[in-house]
Design a protein around this motif. Structure first.
Motif, PDB file in Angstrom:
ATOM      1  N   ALA A 138       0.815  -1.216   0.000  1.00 25.69           N
ATOM      2  CA  ALA A 138       0.000   0.000   0.000  1.00 25.69           C
ATOM      3  C   ALA A 138       0.847   1.264   0.000  1.00 25.69           C
ATOM      4  N   ILE A 139       2.015   1.211   0.629  1.00 27.69           N
ATOM      5  CA  ILE A 139       2.850   2.416   0.710  1.00 27.69           C
ATOM      6  C   ILE A 139       4.025   2.362  -0.267  1.00 27.69           C
ATOM      7  N   GLY A 140       4.006   1.385  -1.172  1.00 27.21           N
ATOM      8  CA  GLY A 140       5.016   1.344  -2.223  1.00 27.21           C
ATOM      9  C   GLY A 140       6.370   0.852  -1.800  1.00 27.21           C
ATOM     10  N   GLU A 141       6.414   0.050  -0.736  1.00 30.07           N
ATOM     11  CA  GLU A 141       7.681  -0.518  -0.274  1.00 30.07           C
ATOM     12  C   GLU A 141       7.798  -1.962  -0.748  1.00 30.07           C
ATOM     13  N   SER A 142       8.988  -2.371  -1.141  1.00 30.35           N
ATOM     14  CA  SER A 142       9.187  -3.741  -1.592  1.00 30.35           C
ATOM     15  C   SER A 142       9.054  -4.708  -0.424  1.00 30.35           C
ATOM     16  N   TRP A 143       8.506  -5.875  -0.703  1.00 36.11           N
ATOM     17  CA  TRP A 143       8.314  -6.927   0.302  1.00 36.11           C
ATOM     18  C   TRP A 143       9.412  -7.965   0.144  1.00 36.11           C
ATOM     19  N   LEU A 144      10.212  -8.137   1.160  1.00 35.85           N
ATOM     20  CA  LEU A 144      11.320  -9.082   1.117  1.00 35.85           C
ATOM     21  C   LEU A 144      10.907 -10.422   1.708  1.00 35.85           C
ATOM     22  N   ASP A 145      11.614 -11.482   1.336  1.00 35.40           N
ATOM     23  CA  ASP A 145      11.406 -12.773   1.964  1.00 35.40           C
ATOM     24  C   ASP A 145      11.699 -12.674   3.464  1.00 35.40           C
ATOM     25  N   HIS A 146      11.194 -13.659   4.216  1.00 33.69           N
ATOM     26  CA  HIS A 146      11.260 -13.627   5.680  1.00 33.69           C
ATOM     27  C   HIS A 146      12.666 -13.330   6.202  1.00 33.69           C
ATOM     28  N   ASP A 147      13.636 -14.161   5.855  1.00 32.81           N
ATOM     29  CA  ASP A 147      14.982 -13.978   6.407  1.00 32.81           C
ATOM     30  C   ASP A 147      15.651 -12.725   5.868  1.00 32.81           C
ATOM     31  N   GLU A 148      15.276 -12.311   4.659  1.00 35.63           N
ATOM     32  CA  GLU A 148      15.813 -11.071   4.106  1.00 35.63           C
ATOM     33  C   GLU A 148      15.336  -9.869   4.911  1.00 35.63           C
ATOM     34  N   ARG A 149      14.107  -9.912   5.421  1.00 38.20           N
ATOM     35  CA  ARG A 149      13.617  -8.808   6.258  1.00 38.20           C
ATOM     36  C   ARG A 149      14.462  -8.687   7.518  1.00 38.20           C
ATOM     37  N   TYR A 150      14.839  -9.838   8.089  1.00 38.37           N
ATOM     38  CA  TYR A 150      15.681  -9.785   9.287  1.00 38.37           C
ATOM     39  C   TYR A 150      17.118  -9.386   8.946  1.00 38.37           C
ATOM     40  N   ARG A 151      17.597  -9.766   7.782  1.00 33.92           N
ATOM     41  CA  ARG A 151      18.931  -9.301   7.361  1.00 33.92           C
ATOM     42  C   ARG A 151      18.947  -7.802   7.223  1.00 33.92           C
ATOM     43  N   ARG A 152      17.872  -7.239   6.636  1.00 30.80           N
ATOM     44  CA  ARG A 152      17.797  -5.783   6.514  1.00 30.80           C
ATOM     45  C   ARG A 152      17.727  -5.134   7.889  1.00 30.80           C
ATOM     46  N   SER A 153      16.938  -5.707   8.781  1.00 36.46           N
ATOM     47  CA  SER A 153      16.840  -5.142  10.124  1.00 36.46           C
ATOM     48  C   SER A 153      18.182  -5.173  10.844  1.00 36.46           C
ATOM     49  N   GLU A 154      18.930  -6.253  10.653  1.00 38.08           N
ATOM     50  CA  GLU A 154      20.243  -6.322  11.300  1.00 38.08           C
ATOM     51  C   GLU A 154      21.173  -5.244  10.753  1.00 38.08           C
ATOM     52  N   GLU A 155      21.162  -5.045   9.454  1.00 38.72           N
ATOM     53  CA  GLU A 155      21.963  -3.948   8.888  1.00 38.72           C
ATOM     54  C   GLU A 155      21.500  -2.600   9.438  1.00 38.72           C
TER      55      GLU A 155
END
Length: 373
Positions: A138-155
């Motif tokens: 809805a807000i135009g953000e890309s949806w990452l796979d589960h573990d990729e979301r946590y990789r991004r959060s760790e970065e």
């Protein structure tokens, strides 16, 4: 092997901490048509924060939502709302929810550093990896796979820490890059605490490397202990320490019968369409993990009526029953209990008056472990 003192008193560092969910979104903390005397507006929340502070709560956690859903038709932005609550209190620490994607770590680092100065160090952050795919779309953000979301959060967390502690921060990640960036002023020392949520392997692995606090869904002491053992063993191998927070929905009444009747009414008046839609979204998010698990993997319909499995922690009954169950969670490794309520202002006050003092008495009588020689 662990040995114990015969008797000692819990110090302030040993004492379990208490936090509450800030109702900065509408709809309360249960997906039910039961009456909830809880407001999402700022006046209600300022008073609630003051009540919580006076009642012995240590933290308040704001929520991050960008779209309506599951009863949350209206949503106040988390960081600015957190600052408003800090301005109305003197001791309470407020944890602002931040979602990588909409937020860039440079913006978040600067926002939070400024609030840290303005409030004498009472702001913290909760890095939310995301579970609602429709919200991202809805807000135009890309949806990452589960573990990729946590990789991004760790970065994201590594970037926050680097910006806050290094004079010239350089970082080359897959999601974020910085080149000799210098933030001035930096936050006060120590820098704001960093919280994160999750129950999956990726969430625990991330916390064991970078987070100060790990927040997990409600569960029994036995199941919480399994998560605690896993995350602390991993953290020790990483030369890192992480504290554990457990979600719970409290229903404290004079009798257990009365408390159980309230729970039964909440579930009886649940909104089935909204609960099932919420369950579909969150279980899909968890199934996308390599192990097919996530925060809500084993949640029943009744569990999902409270967003974060709060009923499973079983803080439902008399003040003394609840205090004893909090000690059970502490023995399992919990350092903090994150609480939701039906009628926040009155129930936070009741909890502070009738439950927290009993917890402190039980803690004082509890033998504390000492390292064996």
């Amino acid at each position: 092997m662990t040995t114990y003192h015969d008797k000692t008193e819990a110090t302030s560092d040993d004492a379990i901490k208490f936090a509450y969910w800030v109702p900065n979104v509408s709809g309360g903390l249960v997906i039910s048509n039961i009456e909830q005397r809880t407001g999402w507006d700022i006046d209600y929340n300022r008073k609630l924060a003051q009540i919580a502070e006076a009642s012995g709560f240590d933290y308040a956690l704001t929520q991050v939502r960008f779209t309506a859903g599951y009863g949350a038709e209206f949503q106040h932005e988390s960081v600015s709302f957190s600052h408003a609550l800090l301005a109305a209190t003197e001791k309470l620490e407020v944890i602002a929810a931040i979602l990588p994607g909409p937020w860039n770590p440079a913006l978040a680092a600067k926002q939070i550093a400024t609030i840290h100065h303005l409030t004498h160090g009472r702001i913290a952050v909760n890095i939310v990896s995301g579970w609602f795919r429709g919200e991202f779309a809805a807000i135009g953000e890309s949806w990452l796979d589960h573990d990729e979301r946590y990789r991004r959060s760790e970065e994201f967390i590594r970037a926050l820490k680097g910006i806050w502690t290094e004079d010239r921060f350089t970082f080359r990640g897959d999601f974020y890059q910085f080149d000799n960036y210098s933030l001035k002023p930096k936050p006060l020392d120590p820098h704001p605490e960093i919280f994160q949520g999750g129950s999956s392997r990726a969430a625990r692995d991330m916390a064991s490397r970078v987070s100060d606090w790990y927040l997990t869904n409600g569960n029994t002491p036995e199941e919480i202990a399994k998560q605690v053992d896993d995350i602390r063993a991993k953290a020790a191998r990483n030369d890192h320490e992480v504290k554990i927070g457990v979600n719970a929905f409290a229903i404290a009444r004079e009798t257990e019968h009365e408390a159980r009747a309230v729970l039964a009414e909440i579930i009886a008046k649940a909104n089935p369409e909204a609960v099932n839609a919420f369950g579909h979204e969150v279980k899909n998010a968890g199934k996308a993990s390599p192990e097919g698990q996530g925060n809500w993997a084993k949640s029943t319909f009744e569990d999902l009526v409270q967003y974060n499995d709060g009923f499973r922690s079983n803080l439902i009954g008399t003040p003394h029953q609840i205090a004893e169950r909090i000690l059970d969670l502490k023995r399992a490794g919990a350092d903090l209990i994150l609480l939701g309520f039906l009628h926040f202002q009155e129930e936070v006050e009741y909890f502070g008056k009738h439950v927290i003092p009993l917890v402190r008495e039980l803690e004082a009588a509890e033998p504390l472990p000492i390292a064996a020689e």
